[in-house]
Design a protein around this motif. Structure first.
Motif, mmCIF file in Angstrom:
data_model
loop_
_atom_site.group_PDB
_atom_site.id
_atom_site.type_symbol
_atom_site.label_atom_id
_atom_site.label_comp_id
_atom_site.label_asym_id
_atom_site.label_seq_id
_atom_site.Cartn_x
_atom_site.Cartn_y
_atom_site.Cartn_z
ATOM 1 N N ILE A 158 -9.960 17.349 47.164
ATOM 2 C CA ILE A 158 -8.526 17.438 46.882
ATOM 3 C C ILE A 158 -8.222 16.356 45.856
ATOM 4 N N LYS A 159 -8.263 16.731 44.595
ATOM 5 C CA LYS A 159 -8.178 15.774 43.493
ATOM 6 C C LYS A 159 -6.881 14.979 43.492
ATOM 7 N N GLU A 160 -5.792 15.587 43.945
ATOM 8 C CA GLU A 160 -4.511 14.876 43.977
ATOM 9 C C GLU A 160 -4.588 13.643 44.879
ATOM 10 N N TYR A 161 -5.249 13.778 46.023
ATOM 11 C CA TYR A 161 -5.389 12.644 46.932
ATOM 12 C C TYR A 161 -6.444 11.656 46.443
ATOM 13 N N THR A 162 -7.499 12.154 45.832
ATOM 14 C CA THR A 162 -8.521 11.259 45.279
ATOM 15 C C THR A 162 -7.903 10.349 44.225
ATOM 16 N N GLU A 163 -7.126 10.917 43.315
ATOM 17 C CA GLU A 163 -6.461 10.112 42.272
ATOM 18 C C GLU A 163 -5.479 9.123 42.884
ATOM 19 N N LEU A 164 -4.731 9.562 43.888
ATOM 20 C CA LEU A 164 -3.773 8.692 44.563
ATOM 21 C C LEU A 164 -4.477 7.481 45.161
ATOM 22 N N LEU A 165 -5.589 7.719 45.863
ATOM 23 C CA LEU A 165 -6.294 6.619 46.512
ATOM 24 C C LEU A 165 -7.023 5.725 45.512
ATOM 25 N N GLU A 166 -7.559 6.303 44.432
ATOM 26 C CA GLU A 166 -8.186 5.476 43.397
ATOM 27 C C GLU A 166 -7.158 4.541 42.766
ATOM 28 N N ASP A 167 -5.991 5.078 42.440
ATOM 29 C CA ASP A 167 -4.922 4.248 41.860
ATOM 30 C C ASP A 167 -4.458 3.175 42.841
ATOM 31 N N ALA A 168 -4.358 3.546 44.114
ATOM 32 C CA ALA A 168 -3.927 2.586 45.129
ATOM 33 C C ALA A 168 -4.945 1.462 45.273
ATOM 34 N N ARG A 169 -6.230 1.790 45.250
ATOM 35 C CA ARG A 169 -7.270 0.744 45.348
ATOM 36 C C ARG A 169 -7.211 -0.196 44.152
ATOM 37 N N LYS A 170 -7.032 0.375 42.957
ATOM 38 C CA LYS A 170 -6.929 -0.476 41.758
ATOM 39 C C LYS A 170 -5.732 -1.411 41.870
ATOM 40 N N SER A 171 -4.602 -0.890 42.330
ATOM 41 C CA SER A 171 -3.406 -1.713 42.490
ATOM 42 C C SER A 171 -3.614 -2.795 43.544
ATOM 43 N N ALA A 172 -4.284 -2.444 44.639
ATOM 44 C CA ALA A 172 -4.546 -3.425 45.702
ATOM 45 C C ALA A 172 -5.434 -4.555 45.182
ATOM 46 N N VAL A 173 -6.457 -4.224 44.395
ATOM 47 C CA VAL A 173 -7.325 -5.259 43.823
ATOM 48 C C VAL A 173 -6.545 -6.115 42.827
ATOM 49 N N ASP A 174 -5.703 -5.493 42.014
ATOM 50 C CA ASP A 174 -4.877 -6.267 41.072
ATOM 51 C C ASP A 174 -4.003 -7.272 41.818
#
Length: 108
Positions: A47-63
């Motif tokens: 489910i690409k919509e959720y994959t992109e959501l979680l990838e973006d969230a992980r990047k933001s969390a690391v930032d």
């Protein structure tokens, strides 16, 4: 800022441990994205919509993790990990956490 999942950093020594540090993000996909994802789940597969959501969230969390460590005076984070949970049925919480440290490069 060096961010590693290991206890140490080859070529560096930890001169000071500043304490725990974290970055938290809570994200929700809009109703349109949930509808599309729901339809995709019927067929199966990624489910690409959720994959992109979680990838973006992980990047933001690391930032945010790096920003918080920098504010503590750190130049490194060791033992970095991710944790995630769901809030209700529409929101995901992503936490990046680790130990903020001051590193010094070891001369050869």
């Amino acid at each position: 800022m060096l961010v590693v999942t290991t206890e140490g950093v080859p070529g560096y020594e930890v001169t000071e441990v500043l304490g725990q540090v974290f970055g938290v993000v809570v994200r929700s996909r809009g109703i349109g994205g949930n509808l599309v994802a729901g339809l995709r789940s019927i067929v199966g597969g990624e489910i690409k919509e959720y994959t992109e959501l979680l990838e973006d969230a992980r990047k933001s969390a690391v930032d945010r993790l790096v920003k918080n460590a920098h504010a503590m005076g750190a130049n490194g984070i060791v033992m970095m990990r991710f944790d995630s949970s769901e809030i209700g049925q529409t929101m995901s919480e992503i936490v990046a956490y680790g130990t903020a440290v001051v590193l010094r490069k070891v001369s050869a």
